[in-house]
Design an enzyme around this catalytic site. Structure first.
Site, PDB file in Angstrom:
ATOM      1  N   ASP A 140       0.823  -1.217   0.000  1.00 13.19           N
ATOM      2  CA  ASP A 140       0.000   0.000   0.000  1.00 13.19           C
ATOM      3  C   ASP A 140       0.855   1.264   0.000  1.00 13.19           C
ATOM      4  O   ASP A 140       2.047   1.234   0.297  1.00 13.19           O
ATOM      5  CB  ASP A 140      -0.938   0.018   1.213  1.00 13.19           C
ATOM      6  CG  ASP A 140      -0.194   0.074   2.544  1.00 13.19           C
ATOM      7  OD1 ASP A 140       0.856  -0.596   2.671  1.00 13.19           O
ATOM      8  OD2 ASP A 140      -0.647   0.791   3.451  1.00 13.19           O
TER       9      ASP A 140
ATOM     10  N   ASP B 189       7.860   4.310  -1.674  1.00 10.22           N
ATOM     11  CA  ASP B 189       7.475   3.741  -0.383  1.00 10.22           C
ATOM     12  C   ASP B 189       6.181   2.952  -0.619  1.00 10.22           C
ATOM     13  O   ASP B 189       5.118   3.528  -0.614  1.00 10.22           O
ATOM     14  CB  ASP B 189       7.263   4.884   0.618  1.00 10.22           C
ATOM     15  CG  ASP B 189       6.732   4.408   1.953  1.00 10.22           C
ATOM     16  OD1 ASP B 189       6.776   3.201   2.213  1.00 10.22           O
ATOM     17  OD2 ASP B 189       6.244   5.270   2.732  1.00 10.22           O
TER      18      ASP B 189
ATOM     19  N   GLU C 103       0.258  -1.520   5.455  1.00 11.61           N
ATOM     20  CA  GLU C 103       1.336  -1.192   6.396  1.00 11.61           C
ATOM     21  C   GLU C 103       1.166   0.225   6.893  1.00 11.61           C
ATOM     22  O   GLU C 103       1.383   0.528   8.058  1.00 11.61           O
ATOM     23  CB  GLU C 103       2.698  -1.348   5.717  1.00 11.61           C
ATOM     24  CG  GLU C 103       3.888  -1.247   6.672  1.00 11.61           C
ATOM     25  CD  GLU C 103       4.475   0.150   6.843  1.00 11.61           C
ATOM     26  OE1 GLU C 103       5.361   0.319   7.687  1.00 11.61           O
ATOM     27  OE2 GLU C 103       4.044   1.091   6.140  1.00 11.61           O
ATOM     28  N   GLU C 104       0.771   1.131   5.979  1.00  9.86           N
ATOM     29  CA  GLU C 104       0.697   2.552   6.340  1.00  9.86           C
ATOM     30  C   GLU C 104      -0.354   2.815   7.417  1.00  9.86           C
ATOM     31  O   GLU C 104      -0.200   3.713   8.226  1.00  9.86           O
ATOM     32  CB  GLU C 104       0.397   3.405   5.090  1.00  9.86           C
ATOM     33  CG  GLU C 104       1.461   3.320   3.999  1.00  9.86           C
ATOM     34  CD  GLU C 104       2.780   4.000   4.387  1.00  9.86           C
ATOM     35  OE1 GLU C 104       2.859   4.582   5.485  1.00  9.86           O
ATOM     36  OE2 GLU C 104       3.720   3.933   3.583  1.00  9.86           O
TER      37      GLU C 104
ATOM     38  N   ASP D 112      12.307  -1.118   3.103  1.00 12.10           N
ATOM     39  CA  ASP D 112      11.336  -0.027   3.171  1.00 12.10           C
ATOM     40  C   ASP D 112      12.011   1.178   3.803  1.00 12.10           C
ATOM     41  O   ASP D 112      11.668   1.591   4.906  1.00 12.10           O
ATOM     42  CB  ASP D 112      10.128  -0.477   4.023  1.00 12.10           C
ATOM     43  CG  ASP D 112       9.027   0.573   4.063  1.00 12.10           C
ATOM     44  OD1 ASP D 112       9.046   1.487   3.222  1.00 12.10           O
ATOM     45  OD2 ASP D 112       8.152   0.464   4.944  1.00 12.10           O
TER      46      ASP D 112
HETATM   47 ZN   LIG Z   1       6.872   2.210   3.882  1.00 12.69          ZN
END
Ligand SMILES: [Zn+2]
Length: 436
Positions: free
Chosen positions: A85, A149, A183-184, A227
């Protein structure tokens, strides 16, 4: 080793065009349809490379196993992790990436929809640009984020997998690929498919004993998240996070007769927010300082609510801050007779440092791989969370490695192609070190 950048860039450009913005208001995982689209595409690509064990779980995790080289079946299984994501802060829809083959060191106007008034990449402000003169970078057209990202991390992992397929002489143990949703928003983690990953990794664990009886023994010896930012950045610690919800009940009476009687919940919440030390706020701190941050406030005369994030690298200090909220609550009750304040706190995630440090080989192998690729690391604390912290908690130490992106979550996000390639080479060297 041949040039990996062509494959990397082609992949990266394909992935960033898929809108995978996650949505923190949605409780289901994944929170957006685009994440399915990217997950399925990646699963197809991995299958096309010739991997038999590839799956997309019911919560949109992509899992794949790169089988070990002949003779390396008993070597420790290691994993690589990146997220599907992108952040909600800036639009991730209709991303139009721009590749600059040889950056000339000058200002770049990101002139998408806004012409000359678009946002600017300025080497005078953005110190990372100077190191890219003469090299390739990828930026946005100024109307969206780029999605480096974490699609840079995904492209690097898939390119590493492709290389391992093409070069059977490159020795490695079992390698597990994990692409995670949401993840965000932090909401994908409770659906983390540890059982499936264990099944894929098989019984090759060099892991001693599990941290708690309730946690199944992980078959993955270590995992590395791709990341992060510039070349050489390595992150082994993140915040401990506590979320507090503070509830205010007022004493309500007709405003005509309110003198000396009314306890206004709106004012109580506002007074509470002001009581949080401003010197311990995200805008006043950096490096290893923790903070309080009110993130949401709402209310009426009768009831009000305030959400507060507490962050600190030291768990005791985070807990002390949470305990201080109780003291503040009593102080507000004293200032607003008849009003009541209730505080609820929940620990969200933990600093992964201690558990990573307890398994020194995880960083030692990484350092060795870095040495062989001529790279040195800069340790940097993550002032936030990471999927790696949850994995570390589950018993799989998961430090975070640079992936080559810059200015995350913004219209000026860009990626350095040479850093992406370096991340890819580092992974390749790392799988070899683990198989020795
Ligand atoms: Zn990230």
């Amino acid at each position: 080793m041949e040039d990996l950048s062509q494959s990397l860039v082609t992949r990266f450009l394909r992935y960033v065009r898929i809108c995978t913005t996650s949505d923190r208001r949605i409780e289901e995982t994944p929170s957006s349809a685009g994440q399915w689209e990217l997950a399925r595409l990646l699963a197809e690509e991995l299958k096309a490379l010739g991997f038999a064990e590839v799956e997309v779980t019911s919560h949109c995790y992509v899992l794949a196993k790169i089988p070990p080289s002949p003779g390396c079946e008993a070597k420790p299984a290691i994993g690589f992790l990146a997220h599907l994501d992108t952040a909600q802060d800036v639009s991730g829809k209709d991303v139009q990436p721009v590749v600059v083959e040889h950056y000339d060191g000058k200002k770049i106007v990101l002139a998408g929809a806004n012409g000359p008034a678009g946002p600017v990449l300025d080497p005078a402000v953005d110190s990372g640009l100077a190191a890219q003169v003469g090299k390739a970078i990828i930026h946005t057209n100024g109307t969206t984020l780029l999605g480096a990202d974490d699609k840079a991390g995904i492209a690097e992992i898939v390119t590493m997998a492709e290389y391992l397929c093409a070069c059977p002489e490159w020795k490695h143990g079992p390698v597990i690929i994990i692409f995670s949703p949401d993840e965000e928003t932090g909401k994908g983690l409770p659906c983390f498919p540890l059982e499936r990953i264990n099944a894929l990794a098989g019984g090759n664990s060099a892991y001693g004993k599990s941290a708690a009886a309730s946690i199944p023994k992980p078959a993955l010896t270590a995992c590395y998240t791709l990341d992060g930012g510039p070349l050489g950045e390595l992150e082994t610690e993140c915040f401990n996070a506590i979320e507090a919800k503070v509830y205010f009940s007022g004493r309500v009476i007709h405003l005509g007769q309110a003198r000396g009687e009314l306890a206004n919940a709106c004012l109580m919440a506002a007074a509470f927010a002001v009581m949080l030390p401003r010197s311990e706020s995200p805008e006043a701190t950096d490096a290893y300082y923790g903070y309080y941050c009110p993130t949401e406030i709402s209310g009426t005369l009768e009831k009000a609510g305030l959400e507060v994030y507490i962050r600190d690298f030291n768990l005791n200090r985070a807990r002390e801050r949470a305990a201080a909220l109780e003291t503040f609550a009593r102080a507000i009750e004293a200032q607003f007779p008849g009003g009541k304040v209730r505080v609820e706190t929940k620990e969200q995630y933990y600093n992964m440092k201690e558990k990573i440090d307890s398994r020194p080989e995880v960083l030692a192998k990484l350092e060795e791989a870095a040495r062989r690729t001529g790279l040195s690391f800069t340790l940097k604390p993550i002032r936030g969370g990471t999927d790696g912290s949850r994995l570390t908690e589950l018993g799989i130490p998961t430090p975070n490695i640079f992936a080559g992106g810059r200015n995350f979550h913004s219209l000026t996000e860009w990626a350095a192609v040479s850093d992406m390639e370096a991340a890819c080479r580092l992974m390749l060297e790392l799988v070899r070190v683990w198989a020795e």
